[in-house]
Design a protein around this motif. Structure first.
Motif, PDB file in Angstrom:
ATOM      1  N   SER A  48       0.934  -1.247  -0.004  1.00  0.00           N
ATOM      2  CA  SER A  48      -0.025  -0.041  -0.047  1.00  0.00           C
ATOM      3  C   SER A  48       0.981   1.256  -0.060  1.00  0.00           C
ATOM      4  CB  SER A  48      -0.990  -0.056   1.226  1.00  0.00           C
ATOM      5  OG  SER A  48      -1.904  -1.024   1.065  1.00  0.00           O
ATOM      6  N   GLY A  49       1.968   1.238   0.187  1.00  0.00           N
ATOM      7  CA  GLY A  49       2.838   2.491   0.221  1.00  0.00           C
ATOM      8  C   GLY A  49       2.779   3.413   1.158  1.00  0.00           C
ATOM      9  N   TYR A  50       2.557   3.014   2.630  1.00  0.00           N
ATOM     10  CA  TYR A  50       2.420   3.903   3.511  1.00  0.00           C
ATOM     11  C   TYR A  50       3.566   3.713   4.802  1.00  0.00           C
ATOM     12  CZ  TYR A  50      -0.139   0.426   6.502  1.00  0.00           C
ATOM     13  OH  TYR A  50      -0.471  -0.596   7.159  1.00  0.00           O
ATOM     14  N   PHE A  51       3.844   4.657   5.654  1.00  0.00           N
ATOM     15  CA  PHE A  51       5.165   4.705   6.344  1.00  0.00           C
ATOM     16  C   PHE A  51       4.680   5.231   7.793  1.00  0.00           C
ATOM     17  CE2 PHE A  51       9.555   4.969   7.516  1.00  0.00           C
ATOM     18  CZ  PHE A  51      10.030   3.816   6.744  1.00  0.00           C
ATOM     19  N   ILE A  52       4.941   4.547   8.821  1.00  0.00           N
ATOM     20  CA  ILE A  52       4.532   5.128   9.980  1.00  0.00           C
ATOM     21  C   ILE A  52       5.988   5.849  10.669  1.00  0.00           C
ATOM     22  CG2 ILE A  52       3.493   4.610  12.272  1.00  0.00           C
ATOM     23  CD1 ILE A  52       1.567   4.250  10.212  1.00  0.00           C
ATOM     24  N   THR A  53       5.892   7.086  11.004  1.00  0.00           N
ATOM     25  CA  THR A  53       6.893   7.876  11.523  1.00  0.00           C
ATOM     26  C   THR A  53       6.645   8.481  12.822  1.00  0.00           C
ATOM     27  OG1 THR A  53       6.391   9.831  10.367  1.00  0.00           O
ATOM     28  CG2 THR A  53       7.788   8.160   9.232  1.00  0.00           C
ATOM     29  N   ASP A  54       7.617   8.801  13.467  1.00  0.00           N
ATOM     30  CA  ASP A  54       7.464   9.708  14.733  1.00  0.00           C
ATOM     31  C   ASP A  54       6.730   9.200  15.749  1.00  0.00           C
ATOM     32  OD1 ASP A  54       9.168  11.885  13.649  1.00  0.00           O
ATOM     33  OD2 ASP A  54       7.362  12.387  12.273  1.00  0.00           O
ATOM     34  N   GLN A  55       6.411   7.785  15.849  1.00  0.00           N
ATOM     35  CA  GLN A  55       5.625   7.364  17.038  1.00  0.00           C
ATOM     36  C   GLN A  55       6.562   5.789  16.945  1.00  0.00           C
ATOM     37  OE1 GLN A  55       1.888   5.292  15.696  1.00  0.00           O
ATOM     38  NE2 GLN A  55       2.056   7.220  14.597  1.00  0.00           N
ATOM     39  N   GLU A  56       6.517   5.376  18.210  1.00  0.00           N
ATOM     40  CA  GLU A  56       7.133   3.947  18.183  1.00  0.00           C
ATOM     41  C   GLU A  56       6.120   2.760  17.620  1.00  0.00           C
ATOM     42  OE1 GLU A  56       8.598   1.085  21.824  1.00  0.00           O
ATOM     43  OE2 GLU A  56       9.643   3.040  21.538  1.00  0.00           O
ATOM     44  N   LEU A  63      -1.059  10.790  10.083  1.00  0.00           N
ATOM     45  CA  LEU A  63      -1.314   9.710  10.365  1.00  0.00           C
ATOM     46  C   LEU A  63      -0.191   8.707  10.054  1.00  0.00           C
ATOM     47  CD1 LEU A  63      -5.116   9.779   9.850  1.00  0.00           C
ATOM     48  CD2 LEU A  63      -4.300   9.454  11.828  1.00  0.00           C
ATOM     49  N   PHE A  64       0.212   8.900   8.602  1.00  0.00           N
ATOM     50  CA  PHE A  64       1.343   8.203   8.056  1.00  0.00           C
ATOM     51  C   PHE A  64       1.674   9.023   6.989  1.00  0.00           C
ATOM     52  CE2 PHE A  64      -2.734   6.915   6.482  1.00  0.00           C
ATOM     53  CZ  PHE A  64      -2.516   6.945   4.916  1.00  0.00           C
ATOM     54  N   HIS A  65       2.764   8.565   6.386  1.00  0.00           N
ATOM     55  CA  HIS A  65       3.494   9.188   5.251  1.00  0.00           C
ATOM     56  C   HIS A  65       3.363   8.238   4.088  1.00  0.00           C
ATOM     57  CE1 HIS A  65       5.241  12.064   7.934  1.00  0.00           C
ATOM     58  NE2 HIS A  65       5.364  12.940   7.018  1.00  0.00           N
ATOM     59  N   LEU A  66       3.133   8.777   2.828  1.00  0.00           N
ATOM     60  CA  LEU A  66       3.146   7.954   1.599  1.00  0.00           C
ATOM     61  C   LEU A  66       4.623   7.883   0.999  1.00  0.00           C
ATOM     62  CD1 LEU A  66       0.022   9.503  -0.519  1.00  0.00           C
ATOM     63  CD2 LEU A  66       0.096   7.292   0.989  1.00  0.00           C
ATOM     64  N   PHE A  67       4.746   6.773   0.459  1.00  0.00           N
ATOM     65  CA  PHE A  67       6.036   6.484  -0.243  1.00  0.00           C
ATOM     66  C   PHE A  67       5.640   5.939  -1.442  1.00  0.00           C
ATOM     67  CE2 PHE A  67       6.192   2.641   2.219  1.00  0.00           C
ATOM     68  CZ  PHE A  67       6.907   2.008   1.638  1.00  0.00           C
ATOM     69  N   ASN A  68       6.590   5.566  -2.425  1.00  0.00           N
ATOM     70  CA  ASN A  68       6.565   4.609  -3.796  1.00  0.00           C
ATOM     71  C   ASN A  68       7.189   3.406  -3.304  1.00  0.00           C
ATOM     72  OD1 ASN A  68       6.951   3.562  -6.305  1.00  0.00           O
ATOM     73  ND2 ASN A  68       5.899   5.488  -7.165  1.00  0.00           N
ATOM     74  N   PRO A  69       6.483   2.343  -3.345  1.00  0.00           N
ATOM     75  CA  PRO A  69       7.219   0.930  -3.210  1.00  0.00           C
ATOM     76  C   PRO A  69       8.217   0.816  -4.145  1.00  0.00           C
ATOM     77  CG  PRO A  69       4.926   0.731  -2.688  1.00  0.00           C
ATOM     78  CD  PRO A  69       5.142   1.922  -3.109  1.00  0.00           C
ATOM     79  N   THR A  70       7.963   0.885  -5.612  1.00  0.00           N
ATOM     80  CA  THR A  70       8.872   0.441  -6.552  1.00  0.00           C
ATOM     81  C   THR A  70      10.162   1.417  -6.272  1.00  0.00           C
ATOM     82  OG1 THR A  70       7.360  -0.355  -8.107  1.00  0.00           O
ATOM     83  CG2 THR A  70       9.404   0.791  -9.026  1.00  0.00           C
ATOM     84  N   ARG A  71       9.893   2.730  -5.976  1.00  0.00           N
ATOM     85  CA  ARG A  71      11.205   3.509  -5.780  1.00  0.00           C
ATOM     86  C   ARG A  71      11.972   3.024  -4.724  1.00  0.00           C
ATOM     87  NH1 ARG A  71      10.803  10.036  -5.874  1.00  0.00           N
ATOM     88  NH2 ARG A  71      10.805   9.524  -8.188  1.00  0.00           N
TER      89      ARG A  71
END
Length: 449
Positions: free
Chosen positions: A52-60, A117-125
């Motif tokens: 899905s390409g989401y990344f959880i940051t700034d929280q444990e 809530l989260f950050h988007l990224f591109n999995p292929t990248r």
């Protein structure tokens, strides 16, 4: 010493070159260790599996706290507890909104105002970045190659490979199995004996552009037969391709063709199909997803299972990358004569939340199972009550473990809920995997009738 060196083709073989395998292979090569990556895919720089390409940051999450450091058109991603960083050749988009659409198209919006809530990224990248790093380090790869069998010997590992119908054997001192949730190596070496399996499902993901979605940009969770054609669910994650692009992913039972049917109904004939009148398909990916008890001792002899190969469920790209880094350190320690695999095992069991607390297995899966437990009428009632008291917070934890619990806690604050619904919500809040297995079984019986 020279005679011993001739016995091995490489010090380490890494089977499976996704985010975990690529990270491990690169770190090993940088440490001066002879390593080879093996994968059945022809192109290791491209994601072909639903992600899905989401990344959880700034929280444990899973024992790690990840921060982002923008550097112009690129981003440095810092794993502050494991103590390493990776470069991402782009920016990550912060997402502050989350949505749920009920069977009758009622809509609930969740907003986190200060922290995404989260950050988007591109999995292929992401994969392309890791693959380029591996190539720059000089890692050799055997692509289009299937690891048929692995034999753990006293002094090393024999790997039987097949490429283009030709079979050969490779000998290495150690092997990292990063071959995913359906790990052939875990199965072949007997790691699954006595392991509890909770279920298996399929997912197909369509990435589409030019959608006309009437909500604030965020993920959208959609239930209901009028919407998607079956008693299942669809999740839409915004895509980095454009502001009108989404990755549309099913959460559906086997057989696999049901996943495609769900998306086709949803986008062409469902109650929300107007969103897709101008849609253009960009990419299709898919996966079979199994949910099984985590393997608490992920090594035997000279073989270490990495990331999803030993996991309860997906470690996600961020967790898989972390596993690859720690696995490389473990192998380096093993080759130098210390107990690296045991140290990795201690880290694995003290870091990933489903290993630390069995209830977190249920928490991880709750979001996809709400519709198995809450009736359409009850969900509409919750949304009606929620319209009077919107869920807006300065910060909200949206990681897979905590999101649904936070949602249930919010529902329990709504006024005038029937007592039976309150009791259901309380059960959801404390449910373990046995409870969810029972609910899924009942739902299957209902569908069969």
């Amino acid at each position: 010493m020279k005679g011993e060196a001739l016995m091995f083709d490489y010090d380490v073989a890494v089977v499976g070159c996704g985010p975990a395998g690529l990270m491990a292979a690169t770190e090993l090569k940088k440490a001066g260790i002879s390593v080879v990556g093996i994968d059945k895919k022809p192109d290791l720089s491209k994601n072909i599996r639903s992600a899905s390409g989401y990344f959880i940051t700034d929280q444990e999450m899973n024992g790690e706290f990840i921060t982002l450091e923008p550097r112009g058109k690129t981003t440095q991603i810092n794993y502050t507890k494991c103590g390493f960083s990776v470069a991402y050749s782009g920016t990550l988009e912060p997402i502050h909104h989350s949505h749920i659409v009920s069977h009758s198209q009622k809509h609930l919006q969740i907003t986190s105002t200060k922290k995404p809530l989260f950050h988007l990224f591109n999995p292929t990248r992401w994969l392309s970045d890791r693959y380029q790093e591996a190539q720059a380090a000089g890692v050799p790869f055997l692509t289009n190659t299937l690891a048929l069998r692995v034999k753990d010997c006293a002094d090393g590992v024999e790997v039987t490979l097949r490429k283009n119908g030709i079979t050969r054997t490779l000998r290495t001192r150690k092997l990292l199995a990063a071959d995913g949730l359906q790990s052939r190596i875990a199965q072949g070496l007997g790691f699954n004996r006595g392991r509890a399996f909770f279920g298996k499902g399929c997912t197909v993901e369509y990435e589409m552009d030019h959608l006309d979605v009437p909500f604030d940009r965020g993920d959208i969770f959609i239930f209901g037969e009028k919407n998607i054609g079956l008693s299942a669910a669809v999740i839409m994650i915004p895509s980095m391709r454009s502001q009108t692009a989404y990755r549309i992913e099913t959460l559906s039972p086997i057989p696999a063709e049901s996943a495609s049917k769900i998306i086709e109904f949803f986008t062409q004939r469902g109650a929300l199909s107007a969103w897709f009148k101008k849609a253009r398909l960009l990419e299709k990916t898919g996966a079979i997803v199994g949910i099984a008890e985590s393997i608490k001792t992920p090594y035997r002899g000279n073989v270490l299972l990495v990331s999803d190969a030993a996991a309860f469920a997906e470690c996600l790209y961020q967790g898989a990358t972390m596993c690859g880094y720690m696995a490389a350190r473990a192998v380096a320690d093993e080759l130098s004569g210390t107990n690296g695999f045991a140290n990795y095992t201690n880290w694995w069991n003290s870091t990933f939340e489903w290993n630390r607390n069995p209830l977190r297995m249920a928490d991880y899966t709750k979001r996809s199972l709400i519709f198995r437990f809450i009736t359409p009428e009850e969900l509409d009632l919750l949304f009606d009550r929620g319209a009077r008291q919107p869920l807006v917070a300065e910060t909200m934890e949206a990681n897979p473990y905590d999101y649904t619990n936070a949602l249930v806690d919010y529902f329990l604050t709504l006024p005038d809920l029937p007592r039976p619904l309150i009791e259901k919500l309380k059960i959801m809040r404390t449910a373990d995997m046995g409870t969810w297995a029972s609910l899924v079984a009942r739902a299957k019986e209902k569908m069969a009738k």
